[in-house]
Design an enzyme around this catalytic site. Structure first.
Site, PDB file in Angstrom:
ATOM      1  CE  LYS A 236      33.922  21.086   7.766  1.00 22.37           C
ATOM      2  NZ  LYS A 236      33.263  19.830   8.151  1.00 22.37           N
TER       3      LYS A 236
ATOM      4  CG  HIS B  29      24.972  20.538  14.560  1.00 20.24           C
ATOM      5  ND1 HIS B  29      26.165  19.872  14.354  1.00 20.24           N
ATOM      6  CD2 HIS B  29      24.914  21.519  13.616  1.00 20.24           C
ATOM      7  CE1 HIS B  29      26.791  20.412  13.325  1.00 20.24           C
ATOM      8  NE2 HIS B  29      26.066  21.418  12.858  1.00 20.24           N
TER       9      HIS B  29
ATOM     10  CB  THR C  81      29.755  10.984   4.735  1.00 17.16           C
ATOM     11  OG1 THR C  81      30.396  12.262   4.792  1.00 17.16           O
ATOM     12  CG2 THR C  81      28.301  11.165   4.328  1.00 17.16           C
TER      13      THR C  81
ATOM     14  CG  ASP D  64      -1.292   2.662   4.677  1.00 14.76           C
ATOM     15  OD1 ASP D  64      -0.938   2.186   5.784  1.00 14.76           O
ATOM     16  OD2 ASP D  64      -2.072   3.631   4.575  1.00 14.76           O
ATOM     17  N   GLY D  65       1.993   1.164   5.529  1.00 12.25           N
ATOM     18  CA  GLY D  65       3.121   1.754   6.248  1.00 12.25           C
ATOM     19  C   GLY D  65       2.724   2.642   7.398  1.00 12.25           C
TER      20      GLY D  65
ATOM     21  NE  ARG E 262      31.069  20.631   5.120  1.00  6.47           N
ATOM     22  CZ  ARG E 262      31.243  19.347   5.359  1.00  6.47           C
ATOM     23  NH1 ARG E 262      31.315  18.505   4.346  1.00  6.47           N
ATOM     24  NH2 ARG E 262      31.340  18.884   6.596  1.00  6.47           N
TER      25      ARG E 262
ATOM     26  NE  ARG F   8      23.598  16.833  10.139  1.00  5.93           N
ATOM     27  CZ  ARG F   8      23.919  15.712   9.499  1.00  5.93           C
ATOM     28  NH1 ARG F   8      25.086  15.632   8.865  1.00  5.93           N
ATOM     29  NH2 ARG F   8      23.093  14.684   9.478  1.00  5.93           N
ATOM     30  CD  GLN F   9      17.126  20.494   7.582  1.00  7.89           C
ATOM     31  OE1 GLN F   9      16.178  21.171   7.187  1.00  7.89           O
ATOM     32  NE2 GLN F   9      17.151  19.169   7.459  1.00  7.89           N
TER      33      GLN F   9
END
Length: 310
Positions: free
Chosen positions: A192, A130, A223, A38-39, A194, A96-97
């Site tokens: 920048k 980060h 990305t 099941d992983g 977003r 990043r959170q």
């Protein structure tokens, strides 16, 4: 009797753990990870670690199996009577959170810190978080290493005559400023905005890049939308060449394609995360020796700060 130290690795960070062990002159510890249909999976050490200082190498990049694997490794080491358990996490995922930037959201970095602490680590060794304040999320000592230790020598080897340091966003100003000061180069900033995560709406350059060899500095590339857009904009503004350095090659699709098609001369990463995709502009530097030296110093109760070049 002096306690020994042993190094073990999770599945997806084994490539780096093997390099660290080679630098240390020791064998990578034997462990077994058994997967069920099941992983679900379980972790077991295939050698005694009783009374040993155990170093567990595992970056917590997606998917979530990596962090779960690390938690099980920590728990198993604690139950096997290890003298101390040190998590060696070259790339600390969910970083990043690190704050509530809008209502009703989690602080993922604090949650991961709590999970590692509850599992039973005695120390964390990591690199280029980060946000520096993440160190405060832990109730155990944190050795925060910097990839600049390996980047500086490479930058100097390029012998760029008109070097200027740039940051792809305002949030990285402190990091870029430190590089600029150490290298004796001027600095420019990309501003920048977003519309949403991973999508840049507008970008402007604060500073002059005419005829300069630009080096963009960041902690990670996901990305590659921001860094490639910044590179193309700087070339449009008259830059002679544009390169980028980033500690962590997250490189989610279509990042490799974007880098290949951009005006970047090259982009330099460390091997904190495995990068297996094809991109002629990507250059990887290893941080294995730096982590090996940190492990040695922790075992010998020596200063870590002398490793820093920032």
């Amino acid at each position: 009797m002096v306690s020994t130290y042993k190094v073990f690795s999770g599945t997806n960070s084994r490539y780096l753990a093997e390099k660290i062990c080679k630098s240390l002159g020791c064998e990578l510890g034997q462990m077994n990870i058994q997967y069920f249909a099941d992983g679900e999976f379980s972790v077991s050490y295939e050698e005694s670690i009783r009374g040993s200082h155990v170093f567990l190498v595992q970056s917590t990049f997606p998917n979530s199996d990596n962090i779960m694997e690390l938690l099980l490794m920590i728990d198993a080491a604690k139950r096997a009577s290890a003298k101390s358990i040190v998590a060696v996490v070259p790339y600390f995922g969910w970083a990043r959170q690190d704050r509530k930037d809008k209502p009703r959201v989690s602080i993922g970095a604090k949650l991961i810190a709590d999970l590692l602490g509850t599992a039973g680590i005695n120390r964390l060794i990591t690199m280029d978080l980060h946000a520096d304040q993440i160190q405060g999320f832990f109730d155990v000592p944190v050795d925060h290493l910097y990839a600049s230790t390996v980047f500086f020598d490479y930058i100097k080897s390029l012998k760029l005559k008109n070097l200027v340091i740039a940051t792809p966003d305002v949030g990285g100003t402190k990091r870029a400023s430190t590089y600029a000061k150490f290298l004796g180069a001027p600095m420019v900033i990309c501003y920048k905005s977003r519309k949403k995560a991973n999508e840049v709406d507008e970008m402007k350059i604060i500073g002059d890049v005419q005829g300069m060899d630009v080096l963009l500095v960041d902690d990670m590339v996901d990305t590659a939308g921001t860094i490639t857009k910044a590179a193309d904009l700087m070339l449009k503004e008259g830059a002679n060449s544009v390169r980028a350095i980033a500690s962590h090659a997250v490189m989610s699709d279509p990042a490799s394609t974007r880098v290949d098609e951009s005006g970047l001369a090259e982009i330099i990463f460390t091997d904190s995360i495995p990068y297996s995709k094809k991109c002629n502009k990507v250059h990887i530097l290893s941080v294995a020796d730096m982590f090996a030296e940190a492990i040695k110093r922790v075992c010998n109760n020596e200063s870590i700060s002398s490793l820093y070049r920032l």
